[in-house]
Write a protein that holds these residues in place. Structure first.
Motif, PDB file in Angstrom:
ATOM      1  N   UNK A  46      16.588 -19.303  42.918  1.00 30.97           N
ATOM      2  CA  UNK A  46      16.000 -19.936  44.106  1.00 30.97           C
ATOM      3  C   UNK A  46      14.540 -20.327  43.835  1.00 30.97           C
ATOM      4  N   UNK A  47      13.990 -19.842  42.715  1.00 29.43           N
ATOM      5  CA  UNK A  47      12.604 -20.160  42.374  1.00 29.43           C
ATOM      6  C   UNK A  47      12.550 -21.565  41.786  1.00 29.43           C
ATOM      7  N   UNK A  48      11.879 -22.474  42.477  1.00 28.49           N
ATOM      8  CA  UNK A  48      11.729 -23.831  41.950  1.00 28.49           C
ATOM      9  C   UNK A  48      10.261 -24.212  42.024  1.00 28.49           C
ATOM     10  N   UNK A  49       9.881 -25.225  41.268  1.00 34.82           N
ATOM     11  CA  UNK A  49       8.465 -25.596  41.236  1.00 34.82           C
ATOM     12  C   UNK A  49       8.011 -26.163  42.582  1.00 34.82           C
ATOM     13  N   UNK A  50       8.948 -26.653  43.380  1.00 34.06           N
ATOM     14  CA  UNK A  50       8.546 -27.217  44.671  1.00 34.06           C
ATOM     15  C   UNK A  50       8.475 -26.146  45.759  1.00 34.06           C
ATOM     16  N   UNK A  51       9.236 -25.067  45.594  1.00 32.50           N
ATOM     17  CA  UNK A  51       9.273 -24.051  46.645  1.00 32.50           C
ATOM     18  C   UNK A  51       7.951 -23.298  46.736  1.00 32.50           C
ATOM     19  N   UNK A  52       7.658 -22.829  47.937  1.00 33.60           N
ATOM     20  CA  UNK A  52       6.484 -21.997  48.202  1.00 33.60           C
ATOM     21  C   UNK A  52       6.662 -20.698  47.406  1.00 33.60           C
ATOM     22  N   UNK A  53       5.661 -20.272  46.595  1.00 29.27           N
ATOM     23  CA  UNK A  53       5.885 -19.082  45.767  1.00 29.27           C
ATOM     24  C   UNK A  53       6.052 -17.814  46.609  1.00 29.27           C
ATOM     25  N   UNK A  54       7.134 -17.093  46.379  1.00 34.64           N
ATOM     26  CA  UNK A  54       7.423 -15.898  47.171  1.00 34.64           C
ATOM     27  C   UNK A  54       7.162 -14.643  46.337  1.00 34.64           C
ATOM     28  N   UNK A  55       6.058 -13.898  46.647  1.00 39.41           N
ATOM     29  CA  UNK A  55       5.705 -12.732  45.833  1.00 39.41           C
ATOM     30  C   UNK A  55       6.776 -11.641  45.843  1.00 39.41           C
ATOM     31  N   UNK A  56       7.522 -11.501  46.952  1.00 34.17           N
ATOM     32  CA  UNK A  56       8.548 -10.452  47.017  1.00 34.17           C
ATOM     33  C   UNK A  56       9.622 -10.661  45.955  1.00 34.17           C
ATOM     34  N   UNK A  57       9.888 -11.935  45.635  1.00 31.75           N
ATOM     35  CA  UNK A  57      10.894 -12.238  44.618  1.00 31.75           C
ATOM     36  C   UNK A  57      10.392 -11.831  43.234  1.00 31.75           C
ATOM     37  N   UNK A  58       9.113 -12.078  42.975  1.00 36.79           N
ATOM     38  CA  UNK A  58       8.556 -11.682  41.677  1.00 36.79           C
ATOM     39  C   UNK A  58       8.556 -10.154  41.529  1.00 36.79           C
ATOM     40  N   UNK A  59       8.194  -9.460  42.600  1.00 35.33           N
ATOM     41  CA  UNK A  59       8.208  -7.983  42.556  1.00 35.33           C
ATOM     42  C   UNK A  59       9.620  -7.498  42.228  1.00 35.33           C
ATOM     43  N   UNK A  60      10.616  -8.053  42.939  1.00 34.42           N
ATOM     44  CA  UNK A  60      11.999  -7.599  42.738  1.00 34.42           C
ATOM     45  C   UNK A  60      12.482  -7.894  41.327  1.00 34.42           C
ATOM     46  N   UNK A  61      12.187  -9.083  40.815  1.00 29.08           N
ATOM     47  CA  UNK A  61      12.701  -9.391  39.470  1.00 29.08           C
ATOM     48  C   UNK A  61      11.987  -8.574  38.402  1.00 29.08           C
ATOM     49  N   UNK A  62      10.715  -8.265  38.611  1.00 32.55           N
ATOM     50  CA  UNK A  62      10.015  -7.428  37.639  1.00 32.55           C
ATOM     51  C   UNK A  62      10.493  -5.983  37.686  1.00 32.55           C
ATOM     52  N   UNK A  63      10.788  -5.477  38.884  1.00 30.03           N
ATOM     53  CA  UNK A  63      11.285  -4.099  38.988  1.00 30.03           C
ATOM     54  C   UNK A  63      12.682  -3.990  38.379  1.00 30.03           C
ATOM     55  N   UNK A  64      13.493  -5.035  38.568  1.00 27.14           N
ATOM     56  CA  UNK A  64      14.874  -4.985  38.082  1.00 27.14           C
ATOM     57  C   UNK A  64      14.986  -5.401  36.621  1.00 27.14           C
ATOM     58  N   UNK A  65      13.996  -6.100  36.104  1.00 30.68           N
ATOM     59  CA  UNK A  65      14.080  -6.675  34.760  1.00 30.68           C
ATOM     60  C   UNK A  65      14.597  -8.103  34.882  1.00 30.68           C
TER      61      UNK A  65
END
Ligand code: B12
Ligand SMILES: *[C@@H]1O[C@H](CO)[C@@H](O)[C@H](O)[C@H]1NC(C)=O
Ligand SMILES: *[C@@H]1O[C@H](CO)[C@@H](O)[C@H](O)[C@H]1NC(C)=O
Ligand SMILES: *[C@@H]1O[C@H](CO)[C@@H](O)[C@H](O)[C@H]1NC(C)=O
Ligand SMILES: *[C@@H]1O[C@H](CO)[C@@H](O)[C@H](O)[C@H]1NC(C)=O
Ligand SMILES: *[C@@H]1O[C@H](CO)[C@@H](O)[C@H](O)[C@H]1NC(C)=O
Length: 417
Positions: A46-65
């Motif tokens: 769901x992360x695209x260059x046009x989308x508003x950056x969502x920090x919760x998504x980055x936290x989740x992907x970093x915690x999960x790998x």
């Protein structure tokens, strides 16, 4: 008598202590792992260059790998560059945590957050619990970056919470628990006992309220608050009276994932850490060496979208009994939409048929919020919003996710939080 009570307490303490070990250890069974990978990939894509950056998504992907290293880089860079002036306290806190989880220095964002929290005050003495969600994120982020300066801020926040008597809110209670647990664990040795007893008091109340809302099937609050509640129950130093069966909660959530209930990227971001046995308290300890070089194993596509061409009828009511007596209205329309359409399609169809049903939306991290109907708009200062209900029950999803059934009666009611 006193020594005996003490002895009993110690005994109880010991029992509670051991049960914690078994209680908080739960994991995704091997057979269900592709399900978890599936939603993680959905979230990362769901992360695209046009989308508003969502920090919760980055936290989740970093915690999960992270699987999608490009998405991870893109989000990190966008959040590094984000202008703090545009962000709310909660968004700023999430940005700080997201950058920390990517092993980046959040720079002056931490001191800006600290200054904002030093002058923060509740909107009113009777403020609704959900308005404390953002400030608890701030306390959590500050606790992780600079515990010494966070301590007085957290103490003031805890006192405000104790003085507030609004009804308990699950998501907020979970976030408060994470924030104050972080702080509790960082009270310097030899500092006044006041901090410890203050934080444990708030934690005890929050944990009791959370545990009271554990359902028989393991869901805590509703399915979308369960991820945060699991995090809270697995870190807190205060143990609830009611036993929590973590594996039961996990198994029910996995069933819900299988039913397709977690397709909104933000809902995935909030459940994923718990499925991976992680919490927001792990954010400062993420190892940033890539470990997922392998391609993810995705679940076999089982449920192709039903392609039924039939229409359903949905009754849609809009009502304002709150703002401006002369502006009061209560209008109902029956609309026909394709079966399987989301509620947003019903709103669009109603708007197409009658100017009274005109509406506007705003983009947020969870997707589209209906911000205005028939020229009556939500307002943070008045704490007003458009609440959506099915008959008398509030929906637990937004209009872009909720799929109404035939003859369902949906109401949009202008109300206050
Ligand atoms: C506070 C809050 C609200 C407040 C937001 C206003 C405010 N200024 O505080 C109010 C009361 C208005 C609200 C409304 C709704 N909410 Co709400 N809300 C929350 C809560 C507790 C915290 C959000 C927050 O402050 N995040 C921190 C900041 C930093 O992040 P943010 O992205 O900037 O926050 C914004 C968005 O979260 C947005 N927002 C809040 N709720 C919702 C719901 C939807 C569907 C969308 C698209 C956006 C959205 O408003 C926030 C402030 O601008 C979350 C809990 C959670 N787990 O996230 C639930 C939560 C997001 N809400 C939820 C729901 C269901 C709703 C409603 C649809 C309820 C209803 N029956 O009407 C409505 C939205 C209706 C509409 N008009 O479209 C669900 C979403 C679940 C899902 N799968 O979609 C959550 C997860 C609660 C839950 N566990 O059920 N909400
Ligand atoms: C939780 O429940 C207790 C009673 O069990 C209550 O006193 C407390 O204020 C509640 N609210 C919160 C936010 O903890
Ligand atoms: C609005 O109309 C609906 C449907 O006609 C009705 O059930 C409801 O009681 C009305 N509400 C108010 C506040 O008048
Ligand atoms: C909508 O349809 C129902 C029957 O499905 C009917 O009872 C009701 O009167 C209709 N309402 C409007 C406003 O057309
Ligand atoms: C079915 O729904 C669509 C909107 O999704 C509408 O345009 C169409 O007119 C409906 N068909 C019937 C027969 O009501
Ligand atoms: C709609 O909102 C009004 C104003 O807040 C409130 O009094 C009423 O109970 C609400 N109706 C429903 C069905 O929730």
């Amino acid at each position: 008598m006193a020594w005996f009570t003490l002895y009993l307490l110690n005994l109880l303490w010991a029992v509670a202590g051991t049960s914690t070990q078994t209680r908080s250890s739960c994991s995704v069974p091997l057979a269900q792992e592709p399900l978890v990978t599936g939603i993680q990939v959905l979230m990362e894509n769901s992360v695209t260059s046009s989308a508003f950056p969502n920090p919760s998504i980055l936290i989740a992907m970093n915690l999960a790998g992270a699987y999608n290293v490009e998405a991870q880089k893109l989000l990190t860079y966008k959040l590094m560059a984000s202008d703090t002036a545009d962000l709310s306290i909660g968004q700023l806190a999430l940005t700080v945590m997201a950058l920390t989880s990517s092993c980046r220095d959040p720079g002056n964002k931490v001191s800006i957050l600290q200054t904002q929290m030093e002058s923060w005050a509740p909107s009113s003495p009777s403020a609704q619990a959900s308005t404390f969600y953002g400030p608890s994120l701030a306390v959590l982020a500050l606790c992780q970056k600079n515990p010494e300066t966070a301590l007085p801020i957290a103490a003031r926040f805890a006192k405000i919470l104790l003085a507030n008597s609004s009804p308990f809110n699950m998501d907020t209670g979970a976030m408060v628990t994470l924030a104050l647990t972080c702080m509790y664990n960082k009270i310097p040795v030899g500092s006044e006992e006041g901090y410890r007893s203050l934080f444990s008091h708030v934690l005890r109340d929050a944990v009791e309220n959370i545990s009271m809302r554990i359902k028989d099937n393991g869901i805590i609050g509703n399915i979308y608050s369960t991820g945060l509640a699991m995090q809270a129950l697995s870190v807190t130093p205060e143990h609830p009276h009611k036993e929590w069966n973590c594996q039961k909660t996990m198994d029910t959530i996995l069933k819900e994932i299988e039913q397709g209930k977690f397709h909104n990227p933000m809902s995935i971001a909030q459940i994923l850490p718990s499925l991976e046995g992680k919490t927001y308290l792990d954010v400062p300890h993420v190892s940033c060496i890539p470990d997922h070089e392998v391609q993810p194993t995705l679940p076999s596509q089982t449920n192709p979208a039903p392609t039924s061409a039939s229409n359903i009828t949905v009754t849609y009511t809009i009502t304002n009994q709150l703002r401006g007596v002369e502006l009061h209205f209560n209008d109902t329309i029956n609309v026909s939409v394709k079966a399987g359409s989301v509620l947003l399609v019903v709103l669009e169809e109603a708007q197409r048929r009658s100017h009274k049903f005109k509406f506007e939306t705003t983009m947020t991290s969870w997707g589209l919020v209906v911000s205005s109907i028939n020229n009556i708009a939500e307002n943070v200062h008045h704490r007003t919003y458009w609440q959506f209900l099915s008959d008398k029950t509030p929906l637990n999803e937004g209009v872009a996710d909720y799929i109404p059934i035939n003859h369902e009666h949906i109401t949009a009611n202008f109300t206050q939080y």
